[in-house]
Design a protein around this motif. Structure first.
Motif, PDB file in Angstrom:
ATOM      1  N   THR A  12      82.460  67.763  -5.757  1.00 57.61           N
ATOM      2  CA  THR A  12      83.393  66.636  -5.709  1.00 57.61           C
ATOM      3  C   THR A  12      82.729  65.408  -5.100  1.00 57.61           C
ATOM      4  OG1 THR A  12      85.277  68.158  -5.496  1.00 57.61           O
ATOM      5  CG2 THR A  12      85.631  65.862  -4.849  1.00 57.61           C
ATOM      6  N   ASP A  13      81.966  65.596  -4.015  1.00 54.08           N
ATOM      7  CA  ASP A  13      81.268  64.474  -3.378  1.00 54.08           C
ATOM      8  C   ASP A  13      80.284  63.818  -4.342  1.00 54.08           C
ATOM      9  OD1 ASP A  13      82.621  64.715  -1.034  1.00 54.08           O
ATOM     10  OD2 ASP A  13      81.021  65.723   0.068  1.00 54.08           O
ATOM     11  N   ILE A  14      79.526  64.633  -5.064  1.00 56.38           N
ATOM     12  CA  ILE A  14      78.542  64.087  -6.009  1.00 56.38           C
ATOM     13  C   ILE A  14      79.238  63.258  -7.079  1.00 56.38           C
ATOM     14  CG2 ILE A  14      76.877  64.705  -7.802  1.00 56.38           C
ATOM     15  CD1 ILE A  14      76.096  67.117  -6.100  1.00 56.38           C
ATOM     16  N   LEU A  15      80.355  63.787  -7.602  1.00 56.16           N
ATOM     17  CA  LEU A  15      81.069  63.090  -8.664  1.00 56.16           C
ATOM     18  C   LEU A  15      81.663  61.773  -8.150  1.00 56.16           C
ATOM     19  CD1 LEU A  15      81.731  63.501 -11.623  1.00 56.16           C
ATOM     20  CD2 LEU A  15      83.866  64.593 -10.951  1.00 56.16           C
ATOM     21  N   ILE A  16      82.251  61.791  -6.958  1.00 60.62           N
ATOM     22  CA  ILE A  16      82.825  60.562  -6.396  1.00 60.62           C
ATOM     23  C   ILE A  16      81.746  59.519  -6.156  1.00 60.62           C
ATOM     24  CG2 ILE A  16      83.899  59.599  -4.318  1.00 60.62           C
ATOM     25  CD1 ILE A  16      85.599  62.094  -4.123  1.00 60.62           C
ATOM     26  N   LEU A  17      80.632  59.948  -5.557  1.00 61.32           N
ATOM     27  CA  LEU A  17      79.553  59.003  -5.244  1.00 61.32           C
ATOM     28  C   LEU A  17      78.963  58.402  -6.514  1.00 61.32           C
ATOM     29  CD1 LEU A  17      78.027  57.825  -2.846  1.00 61.32           C
ATOM     30  CD2 LEU A  17      76.382  59.685  -3.067  1.00 61.32           C
ATOM     31  N   THR A  18      78.769  59.224  -7.527  1.00 58.70           N
ATOM     32  CA  THR A  18      78.196  58.744  -8.787  1.00 58.70           C
ATOM     33  C   THR A  18      79.122  57.726  -9.449  1.00 58.70           C
ATOM     34  OG1 THR A  18      77.106  60.891  -9.099  1.00 58.70           O
ATOM     35  CG2 THR A  18      77.268  59.450 -11.009  1.00 58.70           C
ATOM     36  N   ARG A  19      80.422  58.039  -9.490  1.00 57.40           N
ATOM     37  CA  ARG A  19      81.374  57.105 -10.107  1.00 57.40           C
ATOM     38  C   ARG A  19      81.513  55.818  -9.291  1.00 57.40           C
ATOM     39  NH1 ARG A  19      86.160  61.338 -12.030  1.00 57.40           N
ATOM     40  NH2 ARG A  19      85.123  62.017 -13.950  1.00 57.40           N
ATOM     41  N   ALA A  20      81.452  55.945  -7.972  1.00 53.75           N
ATOM     42  CA  ALA A  20      81.567  54.752  -7.128  1.00 53.75           C
ATOM     43  C   ALA A  20      80.390  53.822  -7.354  1.00 53.75           C
ATOM     44  CB  ALA A  20      81.656  55.165  -5.660  1.00 53.75           C
ATOM     45  N   GLU A  21      79.184  54.376  -7.439  1.00 54.04           N
ATOM     46  CA  GLU A  21      77.997  53.555  -7.648  1.00 54.04           C
ATOM     47  C   GLU A  21      78.024  52.873  -9.019  1.00 54.04           C
ATOM     48  OE1 GLU A  21      74.805  56.234  -7.018  1.00 54.04           O
ATOM     49  OE2 GLU A  21      74.803  55.998  -4.836  1.00 54.04           O
ATOM     50  N   ALA A  22      78.679  53.527 -10.004  1.00 56.20           N
ATOM     51  CA  ALA A  22      78.788  52.939 -11.344  1.00 56.20           C
ATOM     52  C   ALA A  22      80.004  52.027 -11.473  1.00 56.20           C
ATOM     53  CB  ALA A  22      78.857  54.049 -12.392  1.00 56.20           C
ATOM     54  N   GLY A  23      80.791  51.889 -10.414  1.00 57.19           N
ATOM     55  CA  GLY A  23      81.990  51.055 -10.464  1.00 57.19           C
ATOM     56  C   GLY A  23      83.092  51.636 -11.313  1.00 57.19           C
ATOM     57  N   GLN A  24      83.109  52.956 -11.485  1.00 55.19           N
ATOM     58  CA  GLN A  24      84.095  53.606 -12.340  1.00 55.19           C
ATOM     59  C   GLN A  24      84.949  54.624 -11.575  1.00 55.19           C
ATOM     60  OE1 GLN A  24      82.392  55.176 -15.951  1.00 55.19           O
ATOM     61  NE2 GLN A  24      81.004  53.446 -16.211  1.00 55.19           N
ATOM     62  N   LEU A  25      84.987  54.505 -10.267  1.00 57.33           N
ATOM     63  CA  LEU A  25      85.792  55.434  -9.467  1.00 57.33           C
ATOM     64  C   LEU A  25      87.262  55.022  -9.528  1.00 57.33           C
ATOM     65  CD1 LEU A  25      85.872  57.834  -7.546  1.00 57.33           C
ATOM     66  CD2 LEU A  25      85.484  56.265  -5.651  1.00 57.33           C
ATOM     67  N   ASP A  26      88.127  55.955  -9.945  1.00 62.11           N
ATOM     68  CA  ASP A  26      89.565  55.683 -10.034  1.00 62.11           C
ATOM     69  C   ASP A  26      90.131  55.386  -8.649  1.00 62.11           C
ATOM     70  OD1 ASP A  26      90.082  58.194 -12.609  1.00 62.11           O
ATOM     71  OD2 ASP A  26      89.533  56.091 -12.751  1.00 62.11           O
ATOM     72  N   PHE A  27      91.000  54.375  -8.591  1.00 63.93           N
ATOM     73  CA  PHE A  27      91.613  53.981  -7.315  1.00 63.93           C
ATOM     74  C   PHE A  27      93.086  53.709  -7.575  1.00 63.93           C
ATOM     75  CE2 PHE A  27      91.942  52.625  -3.137  1.00 63.93           C
ATOM     76  CZ  PHE A  27      92.487  51.355  -3.034  1.00 63.93           C
ATOM     77  N   LYS A  28      93.933  54.671  -7.157  1.00 66.11           N
ATOM     78  CA  LYS A  28      95.367  54.576  -7.429  1.00 66.11           C
ATOM     79  C   LYS A  28      96.140  54.677  -6.122  1.00 66.11           C
ATOM     80  CE  LYS A  28      94.865  56.710 -11.998  1.00 66.11           C
ATOM     81  NZ  LYS A  28      95.241  57.850 -12.874  1.00 66.11           N
ATOM     82  N   LEU A  29      96.723  53.567  -5.719  1.00 60.49           N
ATOM     83  CA  LEU A  29      97.504  53.548  -4.488  1.00 60.49           C
ATOM     84  C   LEU A  29      98.885  54.151  -4.736  1.00 60.49           C
ATOM     85  CD1 LEU A  29      96.695  49.977  -3.132  1.00 60.49           C
ATOM     86  CD2 LEU A  29      95.763  52.148  -2.342  1.00 60.49           C
ATOM     87  N   GLN A  30      99.354  54.916  -3.750  1.00 59.48           N
ATOM     88  CA  GLN A  30     100.700  55.464  -3.804  1.00 59.48           C
ATOM     89  C   GLN A  30     101.187  55.688  -2.378  1.00 59.48           C
ATOM     90  OE1 GLN A  30     100.883  59.458  -5.395  1.00 59.48           O
ATOM     91  NE2 GLN A  30      98.760  59.852  -4.870  1.00 59.48           N
ATOM     92  N   VAL A  31     102.499  55.663  -2.224  1.00 55.77           N
ATOM     93  CA  VAL A  31     103.080  55.867  -0.902  1.00 55.77           C
ATOM     94  C   VAL A  31     103.103  57.356  -0.596  1.00 55.77           C
ATOM     95  CG1 VAL A  31     105.128  55.557   0.535  1.00 55.77           C
ATOM     96  CG2 VAL A  31     104.471  53.785  -1.101  1.00 55.77           C
ATOM     97  N   ILE A  32     102.481  57.745   0.520  1.00 58.49           N
ATOM     98  CA  ILE A  32     102.445  59.157   0.911  1.00 58.49           C
ATOM     99  C   ILE A  32     102.867  59.288   2.370  1.00 58.49           C
ATOM    100  CG2 ILE A  32     100.598  59.676  -0.726  1.00 58.49           C
ATOM    101  CD1 ILE A  32      98.656  59.795   1.640  1.00 58.49           C
ATOM    102  N   ASN A  33     103.293  60.504   2.713  1.00 60.00           N
ATOM    103  CA  ASN A  33     103.627  60.835   4.099  1.00 60.00           C
ATOM    104  C   ASN A  33     102.353  61.286   4.795  1.00 60.00           C
ATOM    105  OD1 ASN A  33     104.429  62.353   6.478  1.00 60.00           O
ATOM    106  ND2 ASN A  33     106.520  62.212   5.693  1.00 60.00           N
TER     107      ASN A  33
END
Length: 414
Positions: free
Chosen positions: A247-268
């Motif tokens: 999971t870390d590798i996938l997140i880091l790779t997508r973040a560096e490519a500017g393709q990391l999903d970012f979805k805000l939502q209200v959570i507890n």
């Protein structure tokens, strides 16, 4: 065997629904939230549904059927008390003494329900053990094959990655600036596809390993002592760590490519932190190693839940990894109207001052980690996820004393 698994799963789901119903009822009584009331009714319906499943799936034995009859009776009694509590609250919100008496009675019935559930589960597990005993050797062999296959795939993929990396380096040397920029974008896309494939291909065998280890644990936990189950716990822990690394590798790779999903939502956030601490207790050396504290009264925030899990889980896993067995680790949640602050505090080996500015670089590991295993990806992932939230991370550390990470995420008034 499948029927027994379904029965055990139904018992687990029923217990979860029963807990959710009580939690929602208390939330409604304390806060008067219509959402909690609706959550109560949903949990109540789920309890009924799980009881129907139990009626169909439970082992056709006279003693089990008697226990199921007793369970239905106790559930009806407890739901009746919860309904009385809700009706009383709707009529008189100040009747605290009566509410307390209802809660005491509900807790007493709950203890009886838990005993019946434990008896049903114990009987079903006995049936399951009898079935599993016949296929134990097959399960051992399957676990070995899956582990061997997983490591073999890892070696092959790492080899492919090295070959691809060499090819990309050669191509970059013979291209001009314009083609180099285009190639970098292409490489970024290929890396995402590659690591997405790695993540997908690895998660299937990892899931099988975890399931098989769980089956072994359930089949042996009543036959051997806990110390002898240590290797099974190691399998579970290692498989979860490997999944976390993917999971870390996938997140880091997508973040560096500017393709990391970012979805805000209200959570507890309070519930989120409690669930996170519970998930990570498996990696702690003692059952009480992780501690959660909250400061403030507003615990709902607009945050990407998936990225927040990566932030806090990486920090807590690092704290566990670099702390000894006799210290506690704290996760502190501070809530303010315009800022949410998290702190992860440990009493581990600490980070040298001269290296603190390098710890967010991918694959970087401090000189004092010695033989402690790690990839050096965790803090790089944390930094990327916090940047997407326009937040800030601060580290305070002293070698031999411990480390405190403070994460501040701004909130807009909504």
């Amino acid at each position: 065997m499948q029927q027994t698994y379904q029965t055990l799963n139904a018992l687990t789901n029923f217990y979860g629904a029963m807990t959710a119903a009580e939690s929602a009822r208390r939330g409604y009584i304390f806060l008067g939230s219509s959402q909690d009331l609706q959550r109560y009714y949903n949990a109540k319906a789920d309890m009924r549904s799980q009881l129907q499943i139990l009626q169909k799936q439970i082992h056709p034995d006279e003693s089990q059927e008697k226990r199921l009859v007793s369970l239905n009776l106790l559930v009806n009694q407890r739901l009746s008390l919860l309904e009385q509590s809700i009706e009383l609250y709707q009529k008189d919100k100040t009747a605290l003494l009566i509410q307390n008496n209802i809660t005491v009675s509900s807790v007493q019935i709950r203890e009886k329900i838990l005993k019946v559930i434990a008896d049903i589960k114990a009987e079903e597990q006995t049936y399951l053990q009898d079935s599993l005993e016949q296929s134990k050797q097959s399960i051992y062999f399957r676990v070995f094959i899956e582990i061997f296959t997983t490591f073999l795939i890892l070696i092959i993929i790492l080899g492919l990655c090295m070959i691809l990396e060499n090819q990309w380096i050669k191509r970059e040397r013979i291209r001009d600036l314009e083609s180099s920029l285009a190639q970098e974008k292409k490489i970024g896309d290929l890396k995402i596809q590659l690591f997405s494939m790695i993540s997908h291909e690895f998660r299937t065998p990892l899931s099988i390993i975890l399931l098989s280890a769980q089956l072994l644990k359930e089949s042996l936990e009543n036959l051997v002592d806990r110390q002898q189950l240590k290797n099974i716990f190691r399998i579970q822990s290692s498989a979860k760590i490997m999944n976390h690394i993917l999971t870390d590798i996938l997140i880091l790779t997508r973040a560096e490519a500017g393709q990391l999903d970012f979805k805000l939502q209200v959570i507890n956030l309070e519930n989120f932190c409690l669930n996170l601490v519970e998930d990570l207790q498996l990696f702690a050396t003692t059952a009480n190693m992780l501690r959660f504290q909250k400061i403030g009264s507003i615990f709902k925030a607009n945050i990407d839940e998936r990225l927040l899990y990566s932030i806090l889980s990486n920090l807590l896993l690092n704290a566990i990894k670099y702390s000894n067995n006799e210290t506690e680790i704290y996760l502190i949640l501070k809530s303010e109207a315009d800022m949410i602050t998290f702190q992860v505090i440990d009493q581990g080996i600490g980070i040298p001052l001269a290296e603190q500015h390098k710890i967010y670089e991918p694959f970087y590991r401090c000189q004092n980690v010695e033989n402690i295993a790690g990839t050096g990806l965790g803090l790089a992932v944390v930094k990327k996820c916090i940047e997407l939230h326009q937040g800030e991370i601060i580290v305070e550390s002293k070698v031999g004393t411990g480390t405190t990470f403070t994460i501040m995420i701004p909130q807009e008034n909504t």
